[in-house]
Design an enzyme around this catalytic site. Sequence first.
Site, PDB file in Angstrom:
ATOM      1  N   SER A  12      41.784  43.374  38.265  1.00 18.63           N
ATOM      2  CA  SER A  12      42.797  42.853  39.170  1.00 18.63           C
ATOM      3  C   SER A  12      42.675  43.568  40.509  1.00 18.63           C
ATOM      4  O   SER A  12      42.157  44.677  40.589  1.00 18.63           O
ATOM      5  CB  SER A  12      44.197  43.091  38.598  1.00 18.63           C
ATOM      6  OG  SER A  12      45.188  42.732  39.542  1.00 18.63           O
ATOM      7  N   HIS A  13      43.198  42.951  41.524  1.00 17.36           N
ATOM      8  CA  HIS A  13      43.252  43.582  42.837  1.00 17.36           C
ATOM      9  C   HIS A  13      44.309  44.682  42.887  1.00 17.36           C
ATOM     10  O   HIS A  13      44.371  45.441  43.845  1.00 17.36           O
ATOM     11  CB  HIS A  13      43.534  42.534  43.914  1.00 17.36           C
ATOM     12  CG  HIS A  13      42.339  41.701  44.227  1.00 17.36           C
ATOM     13  ND1 HIS A  13      41.812  40.787  43.340  1.00 17.36           N
ATOM     14  CD2 HIS A  13      41.556  41.655  45.318  1.00 17.36           C
ATOM     15  CE1 HIS A  13      40.751  40.221  43.892  1.00 17.36           C
ATOM     16  NE2 HIS A  13      40.579  40.719  45.096  1.00 17.36           N
ATOM     17  N   SER A  14      45.123  44.753  41.855  1.00 18.24           N
ATOM     18  CA  SER A  14      46.203  45.731  41.780  1.00 18.24           C
ATOM     19  C   SER A  14      46.089  46.539  40.494  1.00 18.24           C
ATOM     20  O   SER A  14      46.047  45.969  39.399  1.00 18.24           O
ATOM     21  CB  SER A  14      47.546  44.997  41.800  1.00 18.24           C
ATOM     22  OG  SER A  14      48.593  45.837  41.367  1.00 18.24           O
ATOM     23  N   SER A  76      37.607  37.294  44.803  1.00 20.90           N
ATOM     24  CA  SER A  76      36.671  38.364  45.140  1.00 20.90           C
ATOM     25  C   SER A  76      36.397  39.271  43.944  1.00 20.90           C
ATOM     26  O   SER A  76      35.339  39.906  43.872  1.00 20.90           O
ATOM     27  CB  SER A  76      37.150  39.175  46.343  1.00 20.90           C
ATOM     28  OG  SER A  76      38.353  39.852  46.061  1.00 20.90           O
TER      29      SER A  76
END
Length: 135
Positions: A12-14, A76
């Site tokens: 995840s981006h987080s 991404s």
Amino acid sequence: MTDKRVGIVLVSHSAAVAMAVADLARGLAGGGDTAPILPAGGTPDGGLGTSADLITEAARAADTGAGVAVLVDLGSAVLTVKALLAEGDELPEGTRLVDAPFVEGAVAALVTASTGADLDAVTSAAQEAYTYRKN
């Protein structure tokens, strides 16, 4: 239970989102002796984004020799995992990027992997989560 179960990596981006989804999946899978599921979220400095190093580290830690299913949250992250797979030696052999919804797919993958199912079955279970209706 066999020690060789498919590992799961949640990209995840987080970092908080990846950890929360891993915790949710563990809880819904009944906790206890589940297949390995590891978060790889955010950047090494705690920011938003993806990190090839964190993904590689998580995949290696999740690998028990039965393959690793990688689920991602956004575009991404897909590109980062695809680049690692293309390099050929960064991720453990048998690592697969799985096209599945992030939350539902993670739960389905973990439940299936925890039974000792192979990578194909884990991938199919995660992908089938696309068909879960919410209305």
